[in-house]
Motif scaffolding. Structure first.
Motif, short mmCIF file in Angstrom:
data_model
loop_
_atom_site.label_atom_id
_atom_site.label_comp_id
_atom_site.label_asym_id
_atom_site.label_seq_id
_atom_site.Cartn_x
_atom_site.Cartn_y
_atom_site.Cartn_z
N LEU A 119 -20.56 -60.14 23.51
CA LEU A 119 -20.88 -60.74 24.81
C LEU A 119 -22.19 -61.49 24.71
CD1 LEU A 119 -23.31 -58.99 26.47
CD2 LEU A 119 -21.48 -57.32 26.58
N TRP A 120 -22.34 -62.45 25.63
CA TRP A 120 -23.55 -63.26 25.70
C TRP A 120 -23.63 -63.83 27.11
CZ3 TRP A 120 -24.05 -69.00 24.94
CH2 TRP A 120 -25.39 -69.40 24.89
N SER A 154 -17.70 -67.34 35.98
CA SER A 154 -16.79 -67.25 34.84
C SER A 154 -17.49 -67.26 33.50
CB SER A 154 -15.78 -68.41 34.90
OG SER A 154 -16.46 -69.65 34.87
N ASN A 155 -18.69 -67.86 33.41
CA ASN A 155 -19.39 -67.91 32.13
C ASN A 155 -20.40 -66.77 31.96
OD1 ASN A 155 -21.19 -68.80 34.06
ND2 ASN A 155 -22.21 -70.24 32.67
N MET A 156 -20.43 -65.82 32.90
CA MET A 156 -21.35 -64.68 32.82
C MET A 156 -20.62 -63.40 33.20
SD MET A 156 -25.03 -65.93 34.38
CE MET A 156 -24.39 -66.51 35.96
N LEU A 157 -21.07 -62.29 32.59
CA LEU A 157 -20.56 -60.97 32.97
C LEU A 157 -21.49 -60.38 34.02
CD1 LEU A 157 -19.76 -59.43 29.47
CD2 LEU A 157 -18.08 -60.14 31.18
N SER A 158 -20.91 -59.60 34.93
CA SER A 158 -21.76 -58.86 35.86
C SER A 158 -22.48 -57.76 35.09
CB SER A 158 -20.92 -58.24 36.98
OG SER A 158 -20.17 -57.15 36.50
N VAL A 159 -23.52 -57.19 35.68
CA VAL A 159 -24.27 -56.11 35.04
C VAL A 159 -23.36 -54.95 34.69
CG1 VAL A 159 -26.04 -54.35 35.46
CG2 VAL A 159 -26.47 -56.73 36.13
N PRO A 174 -34.47 -60.76 35.90
CA PRO A 174 -34.56 -61.63 34.73
C PRO A 174 -33.69 -61.10 33.59
CG PRO A 174 -36.43 -60.15 34.79
CD PRO A 174 -35.64 -59.88 36.04
N GLY A 175 -33.39 -61.99 32.62
CA GLY A 175 -32.72 -61.51 31.41
C GLY A 175 -31.33 -62.03 31.17
N LYS A 176 -30.96 -63.17 31.67
CA LYS A 176 -29.59 -63.66 31.52
C LYS A 176 -29.11 -63.74 30.07
CE LYS A 176 -28.68 -68.04 32.29
NZ LYS A 176 -28.40 -69.33 32.92
#
Length: 432
Positions: A303-304, A32-37, A310-312
């Motif tokens: 977005l963040w 929930s705190n990250m977007l998929s690629v 790598p590269g979150k």
């Protein structure tokens, strides 16, 4: 596989896929705190408004530029039937004997010289690229013929086919055909193609202006003494090379001090002088990471954090109306996130249509026993036999891995991989 937003599949996730952990990479939802690629790329590209400013350039100066208007041919290419070989041209109906036949040679035709109509019952000495004379419809290559020592007659073998070795008018391009579309990158091949229809000048979009800035008080420029606690600034040169490779104009802001005031001032200067801003470092959550806060203060942060390894910590937003990318500071992360997110965005801004990355599948040379919540891009080298070799150190700080490798193996989220399983590899030559 990575897709552009216009090319997303809508396949359902099956129960079998869930059981094996082999979800389709684009149908998986990030934490929930990250977007998929894919979600991140979709959101980023929605903010890419292509530039509209154009200029006219001589074709010789237009390599690497983006065409601003379609180009149509005003002639057939070739403009007339011509010979594909050095040989002899004759009328097929005149070769009426069962075996070889001897013809008088009535003319000699070189490339660039207009021929005379062929005299009935004769042959013409003709050279590659020369126009076929009226009345001739067949060419035999000289190695299959026997000419007398004075070149007055020639013996042509039997069994020659009608229209042999003739390149017909318009074989390559027909008059009125579109030979290049708006948004096409002017590669050497396209430059040659446009030259073949007589185009001397082309309308192109102006070069995109891309500002880059590095953050980090630990950074020292190459050529300067390296004191304790310092490292050389590699990201500045990595990003400059990537932007030059894309044929865009670099606005180099150098290295910015690790404080809020300097960061805000640099971002404001960049927004006033460039079409896009790209920074490296300063987008994480450390006390000296000021970029994210500066973007939120001066503009908006769309977005963040992306579920990628790598590269979150990738940030995307705007300083006023100027798009902004905040890439991670580790050099491998900078490299990979630029290729996957910044590059297609810059292409669209420049007037191109970003092309989906379509890799090839090869047997994995490794095991991944624990599924990850992030999509991982592993530096690999594929040999000529299709064998995969992984770099021994996949750390995001090991820049040598990007020079050693020739592609990225895509390890999808929520997938366990055993040696021999098919794994997608995106080669760098697709991305550069």
């Amino acid at each position: 596989m990575l897709y552009s937003p216009l090319d997303l599949p809508t396949l359902p996730v099956t129960a079998a896929a869930t059981a094996t952990g082999r979800h389709h990479p684009l149908l998986w939802s990030a934490p929930s705190n990250m977007l998929s690629v894919t979600e991140a790329l979709q959101q980023i590209l929605q903010h890419a408004d292509p530039i509209t400013d154009t200029e006219s350039l001589a074709l010789l100066q237009a390599h690497g530029r983006v065409l601003a208007a379609p180009q149509y041919s005003t002639l057939d290419v070739p403009p007339a039937d011509n010979s594909a070989m050095d040989g002899y041209a004759f009328r097929y109906a005149d070769h009426h004997q069962q075996g070889p036949q001897t013809f008088a040679v009535s003319q000699r035709i070189t490339a660039g010289s207009p021929p005379q109509p062929l005299q009935t019952g004769t042959a013409a000495r003709i050279f590659t690229g020369a126009e076929i004379p009226a009345g001739a419809d067949t060419v035999v290559m000289q190695e299959q013929c026997e000419a007398d020592k004075d070149a007055a007659t020639v013996q042509v073998p039997a069994g020659v086919e009608l229209n042999n070795n003739i390149r017909p008018r318009g074989q390559d391009i027909r008059s009125g055909a579109e030979v290049a579309a708006a948004g096409d990158l002017l590669t050497p091949q396209r430059m040659g193609l446009l030259a073949s229809i007589g185009v001397a000048e082309v309308p192109v979009y102006r070069r995109l202006r891309v500002a880059i800035m590095s953050t980090g008080d630990e950074l020292t420029e190459p050529g300067q003494p390296l004191s304790a606690g310092k490292i050389y600034n590699s990201n500045r040169y990595l990003l400059a090379g990537l932007i030059a490779k894309m044929g865009m104009e670099l606005v180099d802001l150098g290295c910015v001090a690790d404080n809020a005031a300097a960061t805000e001032a640099a971002l404001e200067r960049a927004a006033a002088s460039a079409d896009v801003i790209i920074s490296s470092g300063g987008v994480s959550v450390g006390e000296e990471d000021h970029v994210k806060n500066a973007v939120e203060k001066l503009g908006t942060l769309q977005l963040w954090k992306i579920a990628i390894k790598p590269g979150k910590p990738v940030a995307f937003g705007k300083i006023g109306t100027t798009p902004f990318f905040g890439l991670p500071g580790n050099p491998v992360s900078t490299f990979i996130t630029f290729l996957l997110f910044a590059r297609p965005f810059l292409q669209r801004l420049q007037g191109q249509q970003p092309v989906a990355f379509r890799g090839q599948h090869f047997p994995a040379s490794f095991n991944r026993r624990k599924a990850s919540v992030r999509r991982e891009f592993m530096r690999v080298r594929m040999d000529d036999a299709g064998r995969m070799h992984t770099h021994p150190n996949q750390s995001s700080g090991v820049l040598t891995s990007t020079s050693w490798s020739n592609g990225l193996a895509v390890l999808e989220e929520n997938r366990v991989i055993q040696e021999g399983d098919p794994v997608e590899v995106i080669f760098y030559d697709q991305l550069f």
